[in-house]
Design an enzyme around this catalytic site. Structure first.
Site, PDB file in Angstrom:
ATOM      1  N   ASN A 265       8.692   2.779  -9.064  1.00 17.29           N
ATOM      2  CA  ASN A 265       9.551   3.157  -9.110  1.00 17.29           C
ATOM      3  C   ASN A 265      10.030   2.973 -10.400  1.00 17.29           C
ATOM      4  OD1 ASN A 265       8.646   0.122  -9.698  1.00 17.29           O
ATOM      5  ND2 ASN A 265      10.415  -0.777  -7.721  1.00 17.29           N
TER       6      ASN A 265
ATOM      7  N   PHE B 251      -1.410  -5.286  -1.642  1.00 19.64           N
ATOM      8  CA  PHE B 251      -0.611  -4.148  -2.809  1.00 19.64           C
ATOM      9  C   PHE B 251      -0.858  -4.769  -3.781  1.00 19.64           C
ATOM     10  CE2 PHE B 251       3.831  -6.243  -2.606  1.00 19.64           C
ATOM     11  CZ  PHE B 251       3.599  -6.363  -4.024  1.00 19.64           C
TER      12      PHE B 251
ATOM     13  N   ARG C 165      20.147  -5.882 -13.166  1.00 21.03           N
ATOM     14  CA  ARG C 165      18.668  -5.453 -11.632  1.00 21.03           C
ATOM     15  C   ARG C 165      19.512  -4.588 -10.777  1.00 21.03           C
ATOM     16  NH1 ARG C 165      14.220  -6.609 -10.427  1.00 21.03           N
ATOM     17  NH2 ARG C 165      14.825  -7.332  -8.037  1.00 21.03           N
TER      18      ARG C 165
ATOM     19  N   HIS D  99      10.898  -1.760 -14.728  1.00 22.84           N
ATOM     20  CA  HIS D  99      11.161  -3.083 -14.186  1.00 22.84           C
ATOM     21  C   HIS D  99      12.183  -4.103 -14.820  1.00 22.84           C
ATOM     22  CE1 HIS D  99       9.331  -7.995 -13.722  1.00 22.84           C
ATOM     23  NE2 HIS D  99      10.157  -7.610 -14.729  1.00 22.84           N
TER      24      HIS D  99
ATOM     25  N   GLU E 257       8.552 -13.520 -19.008  1.00 22.98           N
ATOM     26  CA  GLU E 257       8.468 -12.229 -18.840  1.00 22.98           C
ATOM     27  C   GLU E 257       8.602 -11.904 -20.373  1.00 22.98           C
ATOM     28  OE1 GLU E 257      10.812 -10.617 -15.918  1.00 22.98           O
ATOM     29  OE2 GLU E 257       8.908 -11.138 -13.652  1.00 22.98           O
TER      30      GLU E 257
ATOM     31  N   TYR F  82       3.001  -9.558 -13.040  1.00 27.31           N
ATOM     32  CA  TYR F  82       2.997  -9.536 -12.131  1.00 27.31           C
ATOM     33  C   TYR F  82       1.727 -11.334 -11.103  1.00 27.31           C
ATOM     34  CZ  TYR F  82       5.259  -5.201 -12.079  1.00 27.31           C
ATOM     35  OH  TYR F  82       6.231  -3.811 -11.758  1.00 27.31           O
TER      36      TYR F  82
ATOM     37  N   LYS G  48       7.925   1.388 -16.764  1.00 29.92           N
ATOM     38  CA  LYS G  48       6.573   1.825 -16.701  1.00 29.92           C
ATOM     39  C   LYS G  48       5.988   3.009 -16.690  1.00 29.92           C
ATOM     40  CE  LYS G  48       7.740  -0.680 -11.887  1.00 29.92           C
ATOM     41  NZ  LYS G  48       7.493  -1.593 -10.875  1.00 29.92           N
TER      42      LYS G  48
ATOM     43  N   THR H 168      14.238  -2.439  -4.542  1.00 32.29           N
ATOM     44  CA  THR H 168      12.728  -2.127  -5.139  1.00 32.29           C
ATOM     45  C   THR H 168      12.242  -0.944  -4.723  1.00 32.29           C
ATOM     46  OG1 THR H 168      12.293  -4.981  -5.150  1.00 32.29           O
ATOM     47  CG2 THR H 168      10.332  -2.902  -4.633  1.00 32.29           C
TER      48      THR H 168
HETATM   49  P1  DAT Z   1      11.051  -5.387  -8.550  1.00 35.67           P
HETATM   50  O1  DAT Z   1      10.055  -4.829  -9.287  1.00 35.67           O
HETATM   51  O2  DAT Z   1      11.837  -4.690  -7.553  1.00 35.67           O
HETATM   52  O3  DAT Z   1      11.102  -6.852  -9.316  1.00 35.67           O
HETATM   53  P2  DAT Z   1       8.805  -7.049  -6.443  1.00 35.67           P
HETATM   54  O4  DAT Z   1       8.997  -8.065  -7.549  1.00 35.67           O
HETATM   55  O5  DAT Z   1       8.917  -7.500  -5.206  1.00 35.67           O
HETATM   56  O6  DAT Z   1      10.166  -6.134  -6.694  1.00 35.67           O
HETATM   57  O7  DAT Z   1       7.210  -6.019  -6.152  1.00 35.67           O
HETATM   58  C1  DAT Z   1       6.995  -5.784  -7.961  1.00 35.67           C
HETATM   59  C2  DAT Z   1       6.306  -4.270  -7.554  1.00 35.67           C
HETATM   60  O8  DAT Z   1       5.406  -4.048  -7.288  1.00 35.67           O
HETATM   61  C3  DAT Z   1       7.202  -3.351  -7.204  1.00 35.67           C
HETATM   62  O9  DAT Z   1       8.292  -2.582  -8.900  1.00 35.67           O
HETATM   63  C4  DAT Z   1       6.617  -2.359  -6.646  1.00 35.67           C
HETATM   64  C5  DAT Z   1       5.634  -2.763  -5.813  1.00 35.67           C
HETATM   65  N1  DAT Z   1       5.676  -3.394  -4.590  1.00 35.67           N
HETATM   66  C6  DAT Z   1       6.485  -4.040  -4.639  1.00 35.67           C
HETATM   67  N2  DAT Z   1       6.314  -4.287  -2.757  1.00 35.67           N
HETATM   68  C7  DAT Z   1       5.574  -3.392  -2.433  1.00 35.67           C
HETATM   69  C8  DAT Z   1       4.952  -3.473  -1.415  1.00 35.67           C
HETATM   70  N3  DAT Z   1       5.624  -2.880  -0.086  1.00 35.67           N
HETATM   71  N4  DAT Z   1       3.984  -1.451  -1.456  1.00 35.67           N
HETATM   72  C9  DAT Z   1       3.573  -1.525  -2.573  1.00 35.67           C
HETATM   73  N5  DAT Z   1       4.475  -1.863  -4.251  1.00 35.67           N
HETATM   74  C10 DAT Z   1       5.021  -2.625  -3.854  1.00 35.67           C
HETATM   75 MG    MG Z   2      10.491  -8.592  -9.435  1.00 33.79          MG
END
Ligand code: DAT
Ligand code: MG
Length: 150
Positions: free
Chosen positions: A112, A57, A85, A115, A126, A49, A9, A91
Site C-alpha cells: 500500500n 500478517f 492520513r 505509511h 515514529e 510495527y 515503502k 489501509t
Molecule cells: P496503516 O498503514 O493504514 O496505518 P495498519 O496500521 O492497520 O494500517 O497496518 C499497518 C500495515 O500492515 C498496513 O499498512 C499494511 C499491513 N496490513 C494491515 N492489515 C493487514 C491485513 N489484514 N493483511 C495484510 N497486511 C495488513
Molecule cells: Mg498504522
C-alpha cells in the site's frame, strides 16, 4: 503547527512513485522538514510495527518493509497528522478513495505504498525511531503566506 512521520515503502520506491508522493505533499502546502532513504532492517521494522506483533500478517509485513529501500520523512503543517492520513487513504487500497495515494496507485493491502502516523503519540514515536532531533530542520517556504490564512 504539527509534525507527522511519512514513509514511502519499498513498493513505492521500486515503482518510481517517490516523486508522485513528494509532489502531493509539497503541492498541499505541507513542509518536508527531514528526509532520508534507508533500507529498514528487521529490528527497526519490528519496532516500527510493534503494535501489530501478534497479527497473522506480521511476519509478511516485516519481510515486506525490509525488502528494499524506503524513504522516511517528517512532514509539518497545520493538522499534518489528520491531513496526511486523509491524503494516503484507507489501509486497503481497494477501499481507498480515488484521489488518495493508496486509492490512485494500489490494489493490495500488503503493498500500500505509504505509511503515515495515525496519532500524535505515534507521530512522536515514529519520528524518534527514524530521526535524531537535530535532523529535523527549520526553514520557511516562500508560499506560506498564501497557504495559511494567519
Ligand atoms: P496503516 O498503514 O493504514 O496505518 P495498519 O496500521 O492497520 O494500517 O497496518 C499497518 C500495515 O500492515 C498496513 O499498512 C499494511 C499491513 N496490513 C494491515 N492489515 C493487514 C491485513 N489484514 N493483511 C495484510 N497486511 C495488513
Ligand atoms: Mg498504522
Amino acid at each position: 503547527m504539527e509534525r507527522t512521520f511519512l514513509m514511502v515503502k519499498p513498493d513505492g520506491v521500486a515503482r518510481g512513485l517517490l516523486g508522485e508522493v513528494l509532489r502531493r505533499v509539497e503541492g498541499k502546502g505541507l513542509k518536508i522538514t527531514a528526509m532520508k532513504m534507508l533500507r529498514v532492517d528487521e529490528p527497526l521494522g519490528k519496532r516500527h510495527y510493534e503494535e501489530h506483533r501478534e497479527k497473522p500478517f506480521f511476519p509478511g509485513l516485516i519481510s515486506f518493509i525490509t525488502s528494499g529501500p524506503s524513504v522516511a520523512m517528517v512532514v509539518e503543517g497545520r493538522d499534518a497528522i489528520k491531513v496526511m492520513r486523509a491524503m494516503i487513504g484507507k489501509t486497503d487500497p481497494k477501499e481507498a478513495s480515488p484521489g488518495t495515494i493508496r486509492g490512485d496507485f494500489g490494489l493490495d493491502v500488503g503493498k500500500n505504498i505509504v505509511h503515515a502516523s495515525d496519532s500524535k503519540s505515534s507521530a512522536e514515536r515514529e519520528m524518534a525511531l527514524y530521526f535524531a532531533p537535530e535532523e529535523l530542520l527549520t526553514y520557511s517556504r516562500a508560499d506560506e503566506p498564501w497557504v495559511y490564512e494567519e
